[in-house]
Design a protein around this motif. Sequence first.
Motif, PDB file in Angstrom:
ATOM      1  N   UNK A   7     -12.863 -39.030 -57.522  1.00  9.82           N
ATOM      2  CA  UNK A   7     -11.590 -38.680 -56.536  1.00  9.82           C
ATOM      3  C   UNK A   7     -11.550 -37.087 -56.426  1.00  9.82           C
ATOM      4  N   UNK A   8     -11.352 -36.624 -55.254  1.00 11.26           N
ATOM      5  CA  UNK A   8     -11.232 -35.295 -54.811  1.00 11.26           C
ATOM      6  C   UNK A   8     -10.013 -34.630 -55.605  1.00 11.26           C
ATOM      7  N   UNK A   9     -10.294 -33.641 -56.371  1.00 10.63           N
ATOM      8  CA  UNK A   9      -9.025 -33.274 -56.949  1.00 10.63           C
ATOM      9  C   UNK A   9      -9.246 -32.649 -58.289  1.00 10.63           C
ATOM     10  N   UNK A  10      -8.373 -32.472 -59.176  1.00 16.58           N
ATOM     11  CA  UNK A  10      -8.717 -31.769 -60.620  1.00 16.58           C
ATOM     12  C   UNK A  10      -9.557 -32.361 -61.619  1.00 16.58           C
ATOM     13  N   UNK A  11      -9.694 -33.862 -61.251  1.00 20.23           N
ATOM     14  CA  UNK A  11     -10.326 -34.570 -62.302  1.00 20.23           C
ATOM     15  C   UNK A  11     -12.211 -34.876 -61.772  1.00 20.23           C
ATOM     16  N   UNK A  12     -12.382 -34.368 -60.491  1.00 17.91           N
ATOM     17  CA  UNK A  12     -13.504 -34.517 -59.998  1.00 17.91           C
ATOM     18  C   UNK A  12     -14.358 -34.318 -60.912  1.00 17.91           C
ATOM     19  N   UNK A  13     -15.677 -35.275 -60.825  1.00 11.98           N
ATOM     20  CA  UNK A  13     -16.658 -35.085 -62.073  1.00 11.98           C
ATOM     21  C   UNK A  13     -16.275 -35.277 -63.397  1.00 11.98           C
TER      22      UNK A  13
END
Length: 420
Positions: free
Chosen positions: A71-77
């Motif tokens: 999900x694009x955001x601070x938890x991406x990857x």
Amino acid sequence: MNALPAGDGHPGTSTRSIVLTPASAIRMRPVYWTWTDRIPAGSITLIPGREGIGKSLTLAWLSAQITRGTLPGQHLGQARPVIYAASEDSWAHTIGPRLYAAGADMDLVYRVDIQEETGFDALTLPRDCSALAVEIRRLGVALIAADPLLSLIAAGIDTHRDRDLRTALEPLAKMADTTGCAVVGLAHFNKSASPDALNLITGSRAFSAVARAVISIARDDDAGDGSCVMSQSKNNLGRLDLPSLRYIVESAEVPTDEGPAYVGRLVFTGESDRSVADILGDNAGTGDADNRTERDAVAKWLIAYLTEQGGEAPWPDVRKAARVEGIAERTLQRARPRAGVVTELAGFPARSMWRLTLSDTTAPAAPVPPQSRQLRQLPERGATGVTVGRLAQPPTGRDTPSPPLALFPASANGHEGTAA
């Protein structure tokens, strides 16, 4: 920071005191996003809509994206756990298959129950906020999914009274803030007719007031393909001028030990020219029948015009021709889905083309009962940029004692708790 006695000023008459903190002593921080520009971390987000339009699919899709780190955001990857609290559907027959079809890492999705001496009980707000915070920190949970949020409110709280409802929602908001975990709860629309999604949320206005973001959903009957539209109706911490997104529900087969199960899956198809406010306004307007008649007429004109142009034409040419006929641009845009017309970029430099697709008008897709599934790819355009950040360390302190939470990974077998 200065503490001043409260009450009548006499020593010993009150255990309360006023604490004054200068603004200069408060550390300023940026907003972090669980879903870039749409769902803020450490806050409550509501997803309201009418029944049967895929709200639960959206929540399962979000959960899958978080557990896969996509999900694009601070938890991406970074794959992160999700706590999923659901009370209206069976985990074995509905929620588990939905999550599986959505592509979730089933070991990172946790059903939540409250264990007591007499058995298991449902997660209850505000009573279990402190215990929930302990588990969020222990596991590094990024998302609390509440399906629906209303079902988590303690039975003794009148959810139609603003002051009562805040006694449950404000501790939840504080818990989200101190842990950095996003809380996303589903909500239902009432039977009223209004173009304002915030006015349609069942219960007190405290639901939309305490929530920092609201993502509303509505079915677009004019689209002709059973698709729904998702729009940002409130965004206290970020932009409100985000593009609306369009999605459809497709059928998916899920393997089980007892044979295949069939659920739906959520598929985003791109941005939408019509917002949820537009759709709700159509349904609420007293001149709705006249509006539909006008759109029908414009849709027929658009089909005829594009047919004369060989099936497609540049957007400036379409707009110019419509103006000659006295057709407003807004009406033209709203009639486009009804005419089975799609827009796409073509040429160099790229320009917007309006193309007639006969299949869209002759063979609309049949809607599937709302279930869930992972989206293979997010819409390419829109508010899907990446904001990478790190959660702030929660403050230290002891939590109020509460019955222990029992967290069961979605992949676990055995106990079928009552909470979800």
